[in-house]
Structures are given as C-alpha cells and as structure tokens.
Scaffold this active site. Structure first.
Site, PDB file in Angstrom:
ATOM      1  N   ARG A  51       0.834  -1.202   0.000  1.00 29.38           N
ATOM      2  CA  ARG A  51       0.000   0.000   0.000  1.00 29.38           C
ATOM      3  C   ARG A  51       0.878   1.266   0.000  1.00 29.38           C
ATOM      4  O   ARG A  51       0.939   2.011  -0.970  1.00 29.38           O
ATOM      5  CB  ARG A  51      -0.940   0.000   1.223  1.00 29.38           C
ATOM      6  N   ASP A  52       1.599   1.472   1.069  1.00 32.31           N
ATOM      7  CA  ASP A  52       2.337   2.729   1.222  1.00 32.31           C
ATOM      8  C   ASP A  52       3.530   2.818   0.283  1.00 32.31           C
ATOM      9  O   ASP A  52       3.944   3.902  -0.123  1.00 32.31           O
ATOM     10  CB  ASP A  52       2.798   2.860   2.683  1.00 32.31           C
ATOM     11  N   HIS A  56       5.538   4.357  12.509  1.00 25.81           N
ATOM     12  CA  HIS A  56       5.686   4.284  11.052  1.00 25.81           C
ATOM     13  C   HIS A  56       6.811   5.259  10.690  1.00 25.81           C
ATOM     14  O   HIS A  56       6.596   6.461  10.589  1.00 25.81           O
ATOM     15  CB  HIS A  56       4.349   4.688  10.421  1.00 25.81           C
ATOM     16  N   HIS A  69      10.092   6.832   8.545  1.00 24.96           N
ATOM     17  CA  HIS A  69      10.686   7.016   7.221  1.00 24.96           C
ATOM     18  C   HIS A  69      12.176   7.261   7.391  1.00 24.96           C
ATOM     19  O   HIS A  69      12.591   7.936   8.341  1.00 24.96           O
ATOM     20  CB  HIS A  69      10.032   8.206   6.506  1.00 24.96           C
ATOM     21  N   CYS A  95       5.695   9.180   0.730  1.00 33.24           N
ATOM     22  CA  CYS A  95       4.360   9.776   0.719  1.00 33.24           C
ATOM     23  C   CYS A  95       4.265  10.693  -0.491  1.00 33.24           C
ATOM     24  O   CYS A  95       4.993  11.668  -0.580  1.00 33.24           O
ATOM     25  CB  CYS A  95       4.085  10.557   1.996  1.00 33.24           C
TER      26      CYS A  95
HETATM   27 MG    MG Z   1       5.113   5.722   4.830  1.00 35.18          MG
END
Ligand code: MG
Length: 291
Positions: A15-16, A207, A209, A240
């Site tokens: 997904r991400d 989450h 990065h 993102c």
């Molecule tokens: Mg992410």
C-alpha cells in the site's frame, strides 16, 4: 537493557510503497508481490487503499488485488480507507482490518486532503464506527508526528490531542508516522512521555521514514522505551506522494536486521522478504522497460 520479547512488524509496502511508485504496476505483479510477502509470516500486511482512482491511480485495482491474492492463515490483511465509500470497498473485499488517517499538523491536513483536522475526524467517525460494528480492528494513522513539511516542528501535545480524538472515535491502534523522516532518537523520549497519559509505548505502532537516514536509531530508541510494533516496507519501497521530499519508508529488511541485532524476534522470515522484494523489483523493471 532490552528484555526478551517479540517485535511486531507490519508490512506496508503493497500500500504505502506502491502508492508512491510512478510506474504503473500490473495487478498480477502486485498479487505476486503480496503472495511472496504472505509466505514471510508477517502478523499483518497492509494490502492496498480504497481511494478514488483519480487520487491514487496506482491503487485503482484494490478490489481485484484483494480478490486475487492468496491469504496466509496467520496474517491479518488490512486496507486503508479515507471515507465511507472506501470502507464499503474494503468490507466487500474482505479486509480484516481497516486503517484510517489524520494529520497532527493543520497545514499538512489542508494540503494533503484539503480539509482541517477536525473535518477529517468528523468524516472518520462513521467509518470507524461502522468498521467496529463489523467487528474489525481499526488502525488510526497520525502523520507528521515530529515535523510537518509546511509548519515545521509539531509538538508532542498536538500529537497527543489528535491521538486522543482518534481513540474517542474508537480506533483500536494508534500508528504514528514520521512522515518526512525528521525524527531523531531523543524525539521518542519526549513524544512517548507526553503520550503516556493516553497510551503506553507497547500500545503504539511507529511508522518511520528513513529520509534522513535515522529511522533505525529512532526505532532502536523506541524499542528501548517499550515500543514493540513498527511498520516497514519491503525494499524500502515508497514514501508519501503528497509530502514533498519525503521518500523512504524504512525498509523491512533493515528493521528485521535491527531487531535481530538487539536479540529480539519478529517471527518474520527475512530471506522470504528478500525474495518478495526481488520479485517486485524485477516486475517494476519490466514495467519501466515496456513504457
Ligand atoms: Mg510511509
């Protein structure tokens, strides 16, 4: 000293990761990626997002992907939804968990979804309530937990306020996103201390990065402080698409290595994750070559 224990790794690459990939990936390649990941024994895989195709074209085949993949018995398959229409799609596709998102930063909310934080929460109320009525757990993502690309630093109090409101809506999990990878290790001390009145570290998912190359040191500090749940993306795929300069979900392979180095377990098969990543890279290279 870190005690014996297990760290929970949720795989969010399908997904991400993919939503930030400009090359169109075929439904078959996504399914092959998911099937390979499903053999790695993840407790959870975020499969896709039921969003408008004009918003994230890459995930327009969400229903077909969920219908086509082979599920592993021990894995929970979740889907991100922005609204009730998305929830309808996710429920019809047999998602076992729903993810919703809101920002801790007002400017990011406005720029990302053209709505205030309060408007987002209002829109999520029926989504969370219906998902809970369907007996599904709901993950509440909070973005920009340390820094916003437009507003700069985000206070821990702001994050706590949004988390508190998500819990009031009925989310069962708080998932805190360092959207632009700005966190340093000490940020975890401050943030987790402020959040302690509403959620213990062991109840929070992070989450991270790796935009600034610090995701692993931040994760290690969080583990030392009692966090046991993290998201990561196979091969470090994606970031993102709506946050300028924020590539780099922390790679699942790197998280697995960190956890092993700390003497903790995940239950995830690292070799199989590498197989899944290699498979997707191969399919992405082919897709690029055919353009
Ligand atoms: Mg992410």
């Amino acid at each position: 000293m870190i005690g014996q224990g297990t760290i929970r790794i949720s795989e969010v690459g399908p997904r991400d990761g993919l939503q930030n990939e400009p090359t169109a990936i075929s439904t078959a390649a996504k399914i092959a990626f998911l099937n390979a990941l499903s053999q790695a024994n993840f407790p959870e895989i975020e499969v896709t997002s039921f969003v408008r195709a004009d918003r994230v074209a890459q995930l327009a085949d969400a229903a077909a992907v969920m219908a086509g993949m082979t599920r592993a018995a021990g894995t929970v398959y979740s889907a991100l939804v922005p609204n009730e229409r998305g929830l309808d799609g996710a429920l019809a596709a047999g998602a076992q968990k729903i993810s919703v998102f809101v920002s801790a930063s007002e400017s990011f909310s406005q720029r990302n979804v053209n709505a205030s934080i309060q408007e987002c929460l209002d829109k999520l109320r029926p989504v969370v309530s219906r998902a809970r009525a369907a007996k599904l757990p709901v993950r509440g993502y909070v973005s920009c937990i340390v820094k916003c690309p437009y507003d700069g630093l985000v206070s821990a109090q702001q994050v706590r306020d949004v988390c508190e409101r998500l819990l009031e809506l009925g989310v069962t999990e708080l998932d805190l996103g360092d959207t632009i990878g700005a966190a340093v290790a000490q940020d975890m001390d401050r943030l987790l201390a402020v959040l302690a009145s509403i959620a213990a570290p062991k109840e929070i998912t992070l989450h991270l990065h790796n935009t600034s190359g610090r995701a692993l040191e931040v994760a290690q500090r969080a583990i030392e402080l009692g966090v046991v749940s993290f998201d990561s993306s196979a091969g470090g795929l994606g970031g993102c698409p709506f946050a300028p300069g924020s590539p780099g979900n922390v790679a699942t392979e790197d998280m697995l290595e960190l956890v092993a180095r700390l003497g903790l377990a995940t239950g995830v098969n690292a070799a199989q994750v590498r197989v899944a990543t290699a498979r997707l890279r191969h399919d992405m290279d082919n897709a690029r070559a055919q353009r």
